[in-house]
Design an enzyme around this catalytic site. Structure first.
Site, PDB file in Angstrom:
ATOM      1  N   CYS A 136       0.870  -1.175   0.000  1.00  0.00           N
ATOM      2  CA  CYS A 136       0.000   0.000   0.000  1.00  0.00           C
ATOM      3  C   CYS A 136       0.908   1.226   0.000  1.00  0.00           C
ATOM      4  O   CYS A 136       2.058   1.143   0.423  1.00  0.00           O
ATOM      5  CB  CYS A 136      -0.893   0.012   1.230  1.00  0.00           C
ATOM      6  SG  CYS A 136      -2.190   1.261   1.101  1.00  0.00           S
ATOM      7  N   CYS A 138       0.136   4.270   1.524  1.00  0.00           N
ATOM      8  CA  CYS A 138      -0.151   5.322   2.516  1.00  0.00           C
ATOM      9  C   CYS A 138       1.039   5.636   3.428  1.00  0.00           C
ATOM     10  O   CYS A 138       1.177   6.751   3.902  1.00  0.00           O
ATOM     11  CB  CYS A 138      -1.387   4.988   3.323  1.00  0.00           C
ATOM     12  SG  CYS A 138      -1.309   3.418   4.167  1.00  0.00           S
ATOM     13  N   CYS A 146      -3.603   6.146  -0.057  1.00  0.00           N
ATOM     14  CA  CYS A 146      -3.105   4.814  -0.439  1.00  0.00           C
ATOM     15  C   CYS A 146      -2.717   4.701  -1.909  1.00  0.00           C
ATOM     16  O   CYS A 146      -2.554   3.598  -2.430  1.00  0.00           O
ATOM     17  CB  CYS A 146      -4.125   3.757  -0.057  1.00  0.00           C
ATOM     18  SG  CYS A 146      -4.428   3.734   1.734  1.00  0.00           S
ATOM     19  N   LYS A 223     -11.798  -4.810   3.297  1.00  0.00           N
ATOM     20  CA  LYS A 223     -11.208  -3.949   4.317  1.00  0.00           C
ATOM     21  C   LYS A 223     -12.156  -2.779   4.555  1.00  0.00           C
ATOM     22  O   LYS A 223     -12.469  -2.020   3.639  1.00  0.00           O
ATOM     23  CB  LYS A 223      -9.852  -3.429   3.826  1.00  0.00           C
ATOM     24  CG  LYS A 223      -9.189  -2.477   4.786  1.00  0.00           C
ATOM     25  CD  LYS A 223      -7.781  -2.178   4.341  1.00  0.00           C
ATOM     26  CE  LYS A 223      -7.108  -1.189   5.253  1.00  0.00           C
ATOM     27  NZ  LYS A 223      -5.728  -0.931   4.813  1.00  0.00           N
ATOM     28  N   ARG A 233      -2.099   4.249  12.799  1.00  0.00           N
ATOM     29  CA  ARG A 233      -1.659   5.462  12.091  1.00  0.00           C
ATOM     30  C   ARG A 233      -0.527   6.144  12.837  1.00  0.00           C
ATOM     31  O   ARG A 233       0.317   6.785  12.231  1.00  0.00           O
ATOM     32  CB  ARG A 233      -2.844   6.364  11.819  1.00  0.00           C
ATOM     33  CG  ARG A 233      -3.791   5.560  10.929  1.00  0.00           C
ATOM     34  CD  ARG A 233      -4.936   6.253  10.329  1.00  0.00           C
ATOM     35  NE  ARG A 233      -5.602   5.260   9.466  1.00  0.00           N
ATOM     36  CZ  ARG A 233      -6.835   5.336   9.044  1.00  0.00           C
ATOM     37  NH1 ARG A 233      -7.569   6.364   9.363  1.00  0.00           N
ATOM     38  NH2 ARG A 233      -7.341   4.396   8.277  1.00  0.00           N
ATOM     39  N   ARG A 245     -10.209   7.630   4.448  1.00  0.00           N
ATOM     40  CA  ARG A 245     -10.026   6.581   3.441  1.00  0.00           C
ATOM     41  C   ARG A 245     -11.341   5.971   2.985  1.00  0.00           C
ATOM     42  O   ARG A 245     -11.357   4.929   2.343  1.00  0.00           O
ATOM     43  CB  ARG A 245      -9.086   5.512   3.993  1.00  0.00           C
ATOM     44  CG  ARG A 245      -7.723   6.099   4.292  1.00  0.00           C
ATOM     45  CD  ARG A 245      -6.617   5.083   4.442  1.00  0.00           C
ATOM     46  NE  ARG A 245      -5.361   5.814   4.526  1.00  0.00           N
ATOM     47  CZ  ARG A 245      -4.501   5.760   5.544  1.00  0.00           C
ATOM     48  NH1 ARG A 245      -4.707   4.934   6.539  1.00  0.00           N
ATOM     49  NH2 ARG A 245      -3.409   6.495   5.541  1.00  0.00           N
ATOM     50  N   GLU A 261     -16.768  -7.639  -3.361  1.00  0.00           N
ATOM     51  CA  GLU A 261     -15.321  -7.374  -3.318  1.00  0.00           C
ATOM     52  C   GLU A 261     -14.524  -8.679  -3.368  1.00  0.00           C
ATOM     53  O   GLU A 261     -13.530  -8.783  -4.079  1.00  0.00           O
ATOM     54  CB  GLU A 261     -14.956  -6.607  -2.035  1.00  0.00           C
ATOM     55  CG  GLU A 261     -15.304  -5.130  -2.061  1.00  0.00           C
ATOM     56  CD  GLU A 261     -14.345  -4.314  -2.929  1.00  0.00           C
ATOM     57  OE1 GLU A 261     -13.410  -4.878  -3.518  1.00  0.00           O
ATOM     58  OE2 GLU A 261     -14.550  -3.088  -3.015  1.00  0.00           O
ATOM     59  N   LYS A 276     -10.811  -7.526   7.370  1.00  0.00           N
ATOM     60  CA  LYS A 276     -10.169  -6.616   8.311  1.00  0.00           C
ATOM     61  C   LYS A 276     -11.105  -5.474   8.657  1.00  0.00           C
ATOM     62  O   LYS A 276     -11.698  -4.910   7.736  1.00  0.00           O
ATOM     63  CB  LYS A 276      -8.909  -6.065   7.634  1.00  0.00           C
ATOM     64  CG  LYS A 276      -8.147  -5.081   8.444  1.00  0.00           C
ATOM     65  CD  LYS A 276      -6.975  -4.600   7.647  1.00  0.00           C
ATOM     66  CE  LYS A 276      -6.298  -3.523   8.450  1.00  0.00           C
ATOM     67  NZ  LYS A 276      -5.193  -2.965   7.713  1.00  0.00           N
ATOM     68  N   SER A 302      -4.953  -2.842  15.071  1.00  0.00           N
ATOM     69  CA  SER A 302      -4.321  -2.100  16.162  1.00  0.00           C
ATOM     70  C   SER A 302      -5.314  -1.714  17.263  1.00  0.00           C
ATOM     71  O   SER A 302      -5.008  -1.813  18.453  1.00  0.00           O
ATOM     72  CB  SER A 302      -3.639  -0.852  15.605  1.00  0.00           C
ATOM     73  OG  SER A 302      -4.557  -0.064  14.863  1.00  0.00           O
ATOM     74  N   TYR A 341      -1.066  -8.524  16.548  1.00  0.00           N
ATOM     75  CA  TYR A 341       0.045  -7.972  17.324  1.00  0.00           C
ATOM     76  C   TYR A 341       0.305  -8.822  18.568  1.00  0.00           C
ATOM     77  O   TYR A 341       1.304  -8.623  19.247  1.00  0.00           O
ATOM     78  CB  TYR A 341      -0.254  -6.511  17.700  1.00  0.00           C
ATOM     79  CG  TYR A 341      -0.499  -5.667  16.465  1.00  0.00           C
ATOM     80  CD1 TYR A 341       0.568  -5.256  15.660  1.00  0.00           C
ATOM     81  CD2 TYR A 341      -1.793  -5.338  16.051  1.00  0.00           C
ATOM     82  CE1 TYR A 341       0.351  -4.539  14.501  1.00  0.00           C
ATOM     83  CE2 TYR A 341      -2.017  -4.609  14.888  1.00  0.00           C
ATOM     84  CZ  TYR A 341      -0.942  -4.224  14.124  1.00  0.00           C
ATOM     85  OH  TYR A 341      -1.160  -3.524  12.970  1.00  0.00           O
TER      86      TYR A 341
HETATM   87  C1  PBG Z   1      -2.477   0.445   5.061  1.00  0.00           C
HETATM   88  C2  PBG Z   1      -2.890  -0.334   6.253  1.00  0.00           C
HETATM   89  C3  PBG Z   1      -3.612   0.090   7.390  1.00  0.00           C
HETATM   90  C4  PBG Z   1      -3.656  -1.011   8.248  1.00  0.00           C
HETATM   91  C5  PBG Z   1      -2.999  -2.048   7.615  1.00  0.00           C
HETATM   92  N1  PBG Z   1      -2.557  -1.623   6.379  1.00  0.00           N
HETATM   93  C6  PBG Z   1      -4.123   1.414   7.749  1.00  0.00           C
HETATM   94  C7  PBG Z   1      -5.321   1.933   7.083  1.00  0.00           C
HETATM   95  O1  PBG Z   1      -5.841   1.386   6.128  1.00  0.00           O
HETATM   96  O2  PBG Z   1      -5.752   2.997   7.496  1.00  0.00           O
HETATM   97  C8  PBG Z   1      -4.299  -1.032   9.604  1.00  0.00           C
HETATM   98  C9  PBG Z   1      -3.720  -2.025  10.536  1.00  0.00           C
HETATM   99  C10 PBG Z   1      -4.099  -1.859  11.961  1.00  0.00           C
HETATM  100  O3  PBG Z   1      -4.890  -0.993  12.361  1.00  0.00           O
HETATM  101  O4  PBG Z   1      -3.570  -2.644  12.755  1.00  0.00           O
HETATM  102  N2  PBG Z   1      -3.429   0.658   4.091  1.00  0.00           N
END
Ligand code: PBG
Length: 352
Positions: A136, A138, A146, A223, A233, A245, A261, A276, A302, A341
Site C-alpha cells: 500500500c 499510505c 493509499c 477492508k 496510524r 479513506r 469485493e 479486516k 491495532s 500484534y
Molecule cells: C495500510 C494499512 C492500514 C492497516 C494495515 N494496512 C491502515 C489503514 O488502512 O488505514 C491497519 C492495521 C491496523 O490498524 O492494525 N493501508
C-alpha cells in the site's frame, strides 16, 4: 430436570420422562474432557506477526498506543524475526516507515527502499520465515493516501475527476511495480491493502511479467473504513493529511458488498483473502469462509489490540485470557490465519 417437547436439531430429545436425558454438561466436567471435545485449538502456526520497520540504525521506538510493539530499524529486525520463527510463528507482515515521503510514494518501489531492505535482512536471518509485504502507498506518500491522488499541478492530474480523488490507473501501475521490487528482494507473499479497484489483477500481471509467477497474493479483499485503525496510524506514521479513506475502504454497514469485493479478487487471481478488522466483522469472515475454498485471513487490528491492553492495564480485563478468547473466536469463525500484534505473546501462551 430439563424438559423439551420439541426435537432438538440433531434429532435428540431432552426429557425427564421415558426418553433419553441430554446433559451437555457431562462433557464439560473437567479440563481434560473439555480439551478432548474442543473444536477450535490455537497454535503458533495460526499467527502472522506485523512488524514496523523504520529508517535509521539501532532504533527501537515503542509505539505508545500499542504496548509491547516497536518501530525497529533494519539492523534490529533480524533478531525479532528469528525469535518469532523460533516460537513457531510461520510468517511476518512488514510495514515500512521511510526516511522521506513524496507524492508518488517512491520509497515503496525503490529497490533500496525501507521494505526491500527489511525483506533481505529477514531472509538472511531466518530463511524459513515467510515474509509478507503489505502493499500500500499510505506509509510512503506525503499526503498519506493509499495511491496517486488527483491534484492540480501533479503529473497525473485529470481535470474531469474530483480533486483529492484516488486515481486507479496510475496507482495500479505503481502497485505492480512495487510488488515486483518486493518480490525481487525476497518477499514470499504480496498483500495489497489499499482497496484499489483492480489491484489484484494488476499485481498478478506485474509479478508474472517480472518473472515472479511463484509469488502469492493475499488480498485485503474486504477492508472496512474502520476507526479501529487509529493506533496503527501512529505506528506507521501514515494518517491522511486531508480527508479519510472512505472513498476506497468499505462502509462498515455493508455485508453484501463484501461478497462482491471478494468475488472480484478471486476472479483477479488472489490466492488468499483477508477480512479486516477481525472481531467486529466475524459475520463477514464466516460468510466468506462458507463461500470460497481459498485460505482466509483475518486481521486483528491495532485498535482491537490497544483496547484489550488499555482495559487490562486498568485491571478491568485479564489480558491473556481475553486475547486468547478473541483469537479463538476469530479462528472459530473461519480464519486460517490471523494477523495479530499478539503473535509473539500468543505463540508463547498456547505452547505453555
Ligand atoms: C495500510 C494499512 C492500514 C492497516 C494495515 N494496512 C491502515 C489503514 O488502512 O488505514 C491497519 C492495521 C491496523 O490498524 O492494525 N493501508
Amino acid at each position: 430436570m430439563l424438559t423439551l417437547d420439541s426435537p432438538l436439531p440433531h434429532g435428540l430429545v431432552a426429557t425427564n420422562g421415558t426418553g433419553v436425558a441430554v446433559r451437555p454438561r457431562r462433557l464439560r466436567l473437567n479440563a481434560t474432557l473439555r480439551r478432548m471435545v474442543r473444536e477450535t485449538v490455537l497454535s503458533p502456526a495460526d499467527f502472522v506477526a506485523p512488524l514496523f520497520v523504520r529508517h535509521g540504525r539501532g532504533q527501537r521506538i515503542p509505539i505508545g498506543s500499542m504496548p509491547g510493539q516497536l518501530q525497529l530499524s533494519v539492523d534490529q529486525l533480524a533478531a525479532e524475526a528469528k525469535e518469532l520463527a523460533n516460537l513457531g510463528v510461520p510468517a511476518v507482515i512488514l510495514f515500512g516507515i521511510p526516511a522521506a515521503k513524496d507524492a508518488l510514494g517512491s520509497d515503496n518501489y525503490s529497490p533500496t527502499g525501507i521494505v526491500p531492505q527489511a525483506i533481505r535482512a529477514i531472509k538472511d536471518a531466518a530463511p524459513e520465515l515467510i515474509v509478507i509485504s503489505d502493499m500500500c502507498f499510505c506509509e510512503y506518500t506525503d499526503h498519506g493516501h493509499c495511491g496517486v491522488i488527483n491534484m492540480p499541478g501533479e503529473l497525473h492530474f485529470h481535470p474531469h475527476l474530483p480533486q483529492g480523488y484516488l486515481l486507479d490507473a496510475p496507482t495500479r501501475e505503481l502497485l505492480a511495480r512495487a510488488s515486483a521490487v518486493h518480490a525481487a528482494a525476497g518477499a514470499d507473499i504480496i498483500a495489497p491493502s489499499g482497496m484499489i479497484d483492480g489491484m489484484v489483477a494488476a499485481i498478478r500481471s506485474g509479478l508474472d511479467d517480472a518473472g515472479f509467477e511463484h509469488v502469492a497474493i493475499m488480498s485485503y479483499a474486504v477492508k472496512y473504513a474502520s476507526s479501529f485503525y487509529g493506533p496503527f496510524r501512529e505506528a506507521a506514521e501514515s494518517p491522511p493529511t486531508f480527508g479519510d479513506r472512505s472513498q476506497y475502504q468499505m462502509d462498515p454497514a455493508n455485508r453484501r458488498e463484501a461478497f462482491k469485493e471478494a468475488a472480484l479478487d478471486v476472479a483477479e487471481g488472489a490466492d488468499m483473502l483477508m477480512v479486516k478488522p477481525a472481531l467486529p466483522y466475524l459475520d463477514i469472515l464466516a460468510g466468506l469462509r462458507e463461500l470460497y475454498p481459498l485460505p482466509m485471513a483475518a486481521y486483528q487490528v491495532s485498535g482491537e489490540y490497544a483496547m484489550l491492553h488499555a482495559a487490562a492495564s486498568n485491571g478491568w480485563l485479564d489480558l491473556r485470557r481475553c486475547a486468547l478468547e478473541s483469537l479463538t473466536a476469530i479462528k472459530r469463525a473461519g480464519a486460517d490465519l490471523i494477523l495479530t500484534y499478539f503473535a509473539k505473546d500468543a505463540a508463547k501462551w498456547v505452547q505453555a
